[in-house]
Design a protein around this motif. Structure first.
Motif, PDB file in Angstrom:
ATOM      1  N   LYS A  33       0.743  -1.364  -0.212  1.00 57.39           N
ATOM      2  CA  LYS A  33       0.122  -0.091   0.017  1.00 57.39           C
ATOM      3  C   LYS A  33       1.037   1.186   0.002  1.00 57.39           C
ATOM      4  O   LYS A  33       0.434   2.311  -0.475  1.00 57.39           O
ATOM      5  CB  LYS A  33      -1.097  -0.135   1.267  1.00 57.39           C
ATOM      6  CG  LYS A  33      -2.120  -1.066   1.181  1.00 57.39           C
ATOM      7  CD  LYS A  33      -2.932  -0.883   2.418  1.00 57.39           C
ATOM      8  CE  LYS A  33      -3.759   0.215   2.304  1.00 57.39           C
ATOM      9  NZ  LYS A  33      -4.745   0.226   3.469  1.00 57.39           N
ATOM     10  N   LEU A  34       1.953   1.052   0.529  1.00 58.81           N
ATOM     11  CA  LEU A  34       2.924   2.512   0.769  1.00 58.81           C
ATOM     12  C   LEU A  34       3.381   2.805  -0.798  1.00 58.81           C
ATOM     13  O   LEU A  34       3.885   3.998  -0.948  1.00 58.81           O
ATOM     14  CB  LEU A  34       4.203   2.065   1.559  1.00 58.81           C
ATOM     15  CG  LEU A  34       3.969   2.181   2.927  1.00 58.81           C
ATOM     16  CD1 LEU A  34       5.171   1.590   3.997  1.00 58.81           C
ATOM     17  CD2 LEU A  34       3.262   3.335   3.621  1.00 58.81           C
ATOM     18  N   VAL A  35       3.506   1.668  -1.594  1.00 55.58           N
ATOM     19  CA  VAL A  35       3.995   2.021  -3.006  1.00 55.58           C
ATOM     20  C   VAL A  35       3.014   1.619  -3.926  1.00 55.58           C
ATOM     21  O   VAL A  35       3.041   0.290  -4.622  1.00 55.58           O
ATOM     22  CB  VAL A  35       5.339   1.184  -3.288  1.00 55.58           C
ATOM     23  CG1 VAL A  35       5.952   1.563  -4.816  1.00 55.58           C
ATOM     24  CG2 VAL A  35       6.496   1.353  -2.109  1.00 55.58           C
ATOM     25  N   PRO A  36       2.007   2.227  -4.075  1.00 57.97           N
ATOM     26  CA  PRO A  36       0.889   1.939  -4.951  1.00 57.97           C
ATOM     27  C   PRO A  36       1.136   1.701  -6.492  1.00 57.97           C
ATOM     28  O   PRO A  36       2.042   2.319  -7.005  1.00 57.97           O
ATOM     29  CB  PRO A  36      -0.071   3.336  -4.956  1.00 57.97           C
ATOM     30  CG  PRO A  36       0.311   4.016  -3.828  1.00 57.97           C
ATOM     31  CD  PRO A  36       1.810   3.711  -3.602  1.00 57.97           C
ATOM     32  N   ASP A  37       0.621   0.540  -6.939  1.00 53.47           N
ATOM     33  CA  ASP A  37       0.718   0.347  -8.268  1.00 53.47           C
ATOM     34  C   ASP A  37      -0.643   0.243  -8.995  1.00 53.47           C
ATOM     35  O   ASP A  37      -1.448  -0.741  -8.730  1.00 53.47           O
ATOM     36  CB  ASP A  37       1.378  -1.085  -8.414  1.00 53.47           C
ATOM     37  CG  ASP A  37       1.861  -1.603  -9.818  1.00 53.47           C
ATOM     38  OD1 ASP A  37       1.222  -1.080 -10.799  1.00 53.47           O
ATOM     39  OD2 ASP A  37       2.691  -2.528 -10.039  1.00 53.47           O
ATOM     40  N   PRO A  38      -0.779   1.101  -9.950  1.00 52.66           N
ATOM     41  CA  PRO A  38      -2.306   0.966 -10.608  1.00 52.66           C
ATOM     42  C   PRO A  38      -2.472  -0.381 -11.270  1.00 52.66           C
ATOM     43  O   PRO A  38      -3.872  -0.595 -11.545  1.00 52.66           O
ATOM     44  CB  PRO A  38      -2.066   2.384 -11.529  1.00 52.66           C
ATOM     45  CG  PRO A  38      -0.786   2.621 -11.751  1.00 52.66           C
ATOM     46  CD  PRO A  38      -0.044   2.232 -10.443  1.00 52.66           C
ATOM     47  N   GLN A  39      -1.366  -0.945 -11.674  1.00 52.11           N
ATOM     48  CA  GLN A  39      -1.781  -2.347 -12.328  1.00 52.11           C
ATOM     49  C   GLN A  39      -1.762  -3.328 -11.477  1.00 52.11           C
ATOM     50  O   GLN A  39      -2.260  -4.603 -11.814  1.00 52.11           O
ATOM     51  CB  GLN A  39      -0.253  -2.524 -13.130  1.00 52.11           C
ATOM     52  CG  GLN A  39      -0.296  -1.515 -14.141  1.00 52.11           C
ATOM     53  CD  GLN A  39      -1.321  -1.278 -15.177  1.00 52.11           C
ATOM     54  OE1 GLN A  39      -2.098  -2.080 -15.577  1.00 52.11           O
ATOM     55  NE2 GLN A  39      -1.794   0.038 -15.541  1.00 52.11           N
ATOM     56  N   MET A  40      -1.423  -3.356 -10.115  1.00 49.75           N
ATOM     57  CA  MET A  40      -1.647  -4.312  -9.255  1.00 49.75           C
ATOM     58  C   MET A  40      -2.184  -3.958  -7.944  1.00 49.75           C
ATOM     59  O   MET A  40      -1.073  -3.471  -7.016  1.00 49.75           O
ATOM     60  CB  MET A  40      -0.338  -5.269  -9.207  1.00 49.75           C
ATOM     61  CG  MET A  40      -0.587  -6.455  -8.222  1.00 49.75           C
ATOM     62  SD  MET A  40       1.127  -7.395  -8.273  1.00 49.75           S
ATOM     63  CE  MET A  40       2.051  -6.325  -7.150  1.00 49.75           C
ATOM     64  N   PRO A  41      -3.349  -4.030  -7.406  1.00 45.23           N
ATOM     65  CA  PRO A  41      -3.649  -3.387  -6.286  1.00 45.23           C
ATOM     66  C   PRO A  41      -3.080  -4.456  -5.144  1.00 45.23           C
ATOM     67  O   PRO A  41      -2.630  -5.515  -5.357  1.00 45.23           O
ATOM     68  CB  PRO A  41      -5.212  -3.760  -6.214  1.00 45.23           C
ATOM     69  CG  PRO A  41      -5.673  -3.951  -7.748  1.00 45.23           C
ATOM     70  CD  PRO A  41      -4.542  -4.455  -8.100  1.00 45.23           C
ATOM     71  N   PRO A  42      -2.960  -3.808  -3.951  1.00 49.05           N
ATOM     72  CA  PRO A  42      -2.165  -4.584  -2.791  1.00 49.05           C
ATOM     73  C   PRO A  42      -3.009  -5.727  -2.381  1.00 49.05           C
ATOM     74  O   PRO A  42      -4.373  -5.791  -2.537  1.00 49.05           O
ATOM     75  CB  PRO A  42      -2.114  -3.864  -1.411  1.00 49.05           C
ATOM     76  CG  PRO A  42      -3.005  -2.550  -1.821  1.00 49.05           C
ATOM     77  CD  PRO A  42      -3.109  -2.590  -3.425  1.00 49.05           C
ATOM     78  N   PHE A  43      -2.368  -6.815  -1.890  1.00 56.08           N
ATOM     79  CA  PHE A  43      -3.150  -8.035  -1.371  1.00 56.08           C
ATOM     80  C   PHE A  43      -2.432  -8.635  -0.187  1.00 56.08           C
ATOM     81  O   PHE A  43      -1.220  -8.226  -0.115  1.00 56.08           O
ATOM     82  CB  PHE A  43      -3.266  -9.054  -2.607  1.00 56.08           C
ATOM     83  CG  PHE A  43      -1.723  -9.478  -2.904  1.00 56.08           C
ATOM     84  CD1 PHE A  43      -1.104 -10.489  -2.383  1.00 56.08           C
ATOM     85  CD2 PHE A  43      -0.881  -8.655  -4.054  1.00 56.08           C
ATOM     86  CE1 PHE A  43       0.103 -10.728  -2.716  1.00 56.08           C
ATOM     87  CE2 PHE A  43       0.299  -9.073  -4.433  1.00 56.08           C
ATOM     88  CZ  PHE A  43       1.022 -10.129  -3.704  1.00 56.08           C
ATOM     89  N   MET A  44      -3.333  -9.484   0.563  1.00 52.02           N
ATOM     90  CA  MET A  44      -2.719 -10.004   1.665  1.00 52.02           C
ATOM     91  C   MET A  44      -2.193 -11.295   1.361  1.00 52.02           C
ATOM     92  O   MET A  44      -1.182 -12.062   1.954  1.00 52.02           O
ATOM     93  CB  MET A  44      -3.666 -10.198   2.687  1.00 52.02           C
ATOM     94  CG  MET A  44      -4.038  -8.867   3.434  1.00 52.02           C
ATOM     95  SD  MET A  44      -5.645  -9.006   4.398  1.00 52.02           S
ATOM     96  CE  MET A  44      -5.928  -7.177   4.634  1.00 52.02           C
ATOM     97  N   TYR A  45      -2.842 -12.173   0.557  1.00 52.31           N
ATOM     98  CA  TYR A  45      -2.509 -13.611   0.133  1.00 52.31           C
ATOM     99  C   TYR A  45      -2.042 -13.832  -1.073  1.00 52.31           C
ATOM    100  O   TYR A  45      -2.970 -13.306  -2.120  1.00 52.31           O
ATOM    101  CB  TYR A  45      -3.522 -14.393   0.609  1.00 52.31           C
ATOM    102  CG  TYR A  45      -4.286 -14.196   2.043  1.00 52.31           C
ATOM    103  CD1 TYR A  45      -3.502 -14.548   3.269  1.00 52.31           C
ATOM    104  CD2 TYR A  45      -5.586 -13.663   2.231  1.00 52.31           C
ATOM    105  CE1 TYR A  45      -3.735 -14.003   4.377  1.00 52.31           C
ATOM    106  CE2 TYR A  45      -6.037 -13.413   3.364  1.00 52.31           C
ATOM    107  CZ  TYR A  45      -5.184 -13.641   4.477  1.00 52.31           C
ATOM    108  OH  TYR A  45      -5.615 -13.407   5.841  1.00 52.31           O
ATOM    109  N   GLY A  46      -1.093 -14.243  -1.562  1.00 46.86           N
ATOM    110  CA  GLY A  46      -0.850 -14.521  -2.785  1.00 46.86           C
ATOM    111  C   GLY A  46      -1.206 -15.621  -3.389  1.00 46.86           C
ATOM    112  O   GLY A  46      -1.307 -15.897  -4.482  1.00 46.86           O
TER     113      GLY A  46
END
Length: 393
Positions: A180-193
């Protein structure tokens, strides 16, 4: 599609006549039609017939699917058993069948309700990437006797499997906050990969049963996976699902109804564990007394227990309901990789062939979240005393 039947002729170069022969289904036997996704694209239908047979058709695109569906509905005069609503929208289908009311009032079992939710939410035995998902319900795999009157026997159904261990959850949340600290418009943050349900998860559990054995071998380039990563011990599997950073899988229906899946009846050579023991039939908890039938009986009894009946709606909120997406999913520590969600990507809009193939492979192998059925908290089951039915009611 004719006025009386559906015909399907496979395109195949195989010499196997079973794979190339035409198949036929009579419309007079058709009982349900459900909209389905294939690789997150709303381009498929699943048809169910009176003999419980299900057929999954993936069309070229959504328009082709709707053209077939509208034509099929116009044939309703030849489909006397068809009870499905005209809508393919899962929440409307759920409302049409009133399964939630039937479950609340204890007219159907927990097992049947979970299966019904799976079917409506797009899960199918005909698609390993969207296989029916069931919860871990027991947390005690070491006792000699299974005490279903003790709440400590059960898994906390209010938490996703990835949040059951506080230490592991802290690690997941650290990663989530970092993303969340380094937002990526192509990949929203997630908890579980990883995901709680995928083709690999299904093959993991069903590796002792054909055709899943052969599928598992194909998945791992012509051999079985490393023995220590196979499903060889129920207790070890639960421990992995609650401690490993790469394992958050839930269960499949067969673990509540098919003891044969726990036996290595075909005598496959799965290899040897690091401790020197050979992988054979699944090692069961002490309370199962080494008997797969006893394990399934007690496992099903736990699923239908009063404790699970009183808490199952919380798990439904996570998998099918309002905690699946949005702020509620974040509060519930229930955020997965964006490509597992319906609408997470439009594959048809990806122009680069390599990017498109990579996205399809990600979706195919790493899990898909069911369609969301509810956006409000799921009601709890009514106490048994309030659901006594009179004879003939």
């Amino acid at each position: 599609l004719t006025s009386t039947s559906i015909y399907f002729q496979p395109e195949t170069d195989s010499d196997d006549s079973r794979k190339s022969r035409m198949q036929r289904w009579r419309l007079a036997r058709l009982s349900e039609v459900h909209g389905r996704r294939f690789l997150l694209r709303p381009c498929a239908l699943e048809l169910f017939f009176a003999d419980a047979q299900g057929v999954f058709f993936a069309f070229g695109d959504q328009r082709e699917r709707m053209r077939f569906y509208r034509t099929l509905r116009r044939q309703s005069g030849t489909c006397p058993l068809l009870s499905s609503p005209r809508s393919l929208h899962p929440p409307r289908v759920l409302e049409h069948y009133r399964w939630t009311h039937l479950w609340q009032t204890r007219q159907i079992s927990n097992f049947e309700y979970i299966m019904r939710l799976n079917v409506i939410a797009g899960r199918s035995y005909n698609d390993l990437t969207q296989y029916p998902v069931f919860p871990w319900v027991i947390s005690d795999y070491t006792s000699d006797t299974l005490d279903l009157s003790n709440p400590a026997t059960f898994r906390d159904l209010e938490k996703p499997i990835g949040a059951l261990s506080p230490d592991r959850l802290e690690a997941f949340l650290d990663r989530y906050q970092s993303l969340k600290l380094v937002p990526d418009p192509q990949m929203p943050p997630f908890m579980y990969g990883s995901h709680y349900s995928s083709a690999g998860v299904v093959l993991h559990y069903l590796i002792r049963q054909e055709p899943y054995t052969s599928m598992a071998i194909d998945l791992h380039d012509g051999r079985f996976d490393c023995p220590d990563r196979l499903f060889f011990n129920v207790h070890e599997s639960y421990a992995s699902c609650t401690t490993s950073m790469t394992d958050v899988k839930e269960l499949i229906p067969e673990l509540f109804c098919m003891p044969e899946m726990l036996l290595n009846s075909n005598k496959f050579g799965f290899g040897t564990l690091q401790d020197g023991n050979a992988v054979d039939s699944v090692v069961l908890p002490p309370w199962a007394k080494g008997d797969p039938w006893e394990f399934v009986r007690l496992h099903k009894e736990a699923l239908e227990s009063e404790h699970v009946s009183s808490n199952l709606h919380k798990w439904v909120d996570l998998i099918f309901g309002y905690k699946q997406r949005g702020p509620a999913s974040e509060e519930a520590n229930n955020v997965f990789f964006y490509l597992t969600y319906e609408g997470g990507v439009d594959i048809d809009e990806i122009e680069d062939p390599q990017d498109k193939h990579a996205t399809e492979q990600q979706i195919y192998h790493f899990g898909q979240t069911p369609s969301q059925l509810m956006t409000e908290p799921h009601p709890a089951r009514l106490p048994a005393a309030e659901c006594i039915l009179t004879l003939g009611s």
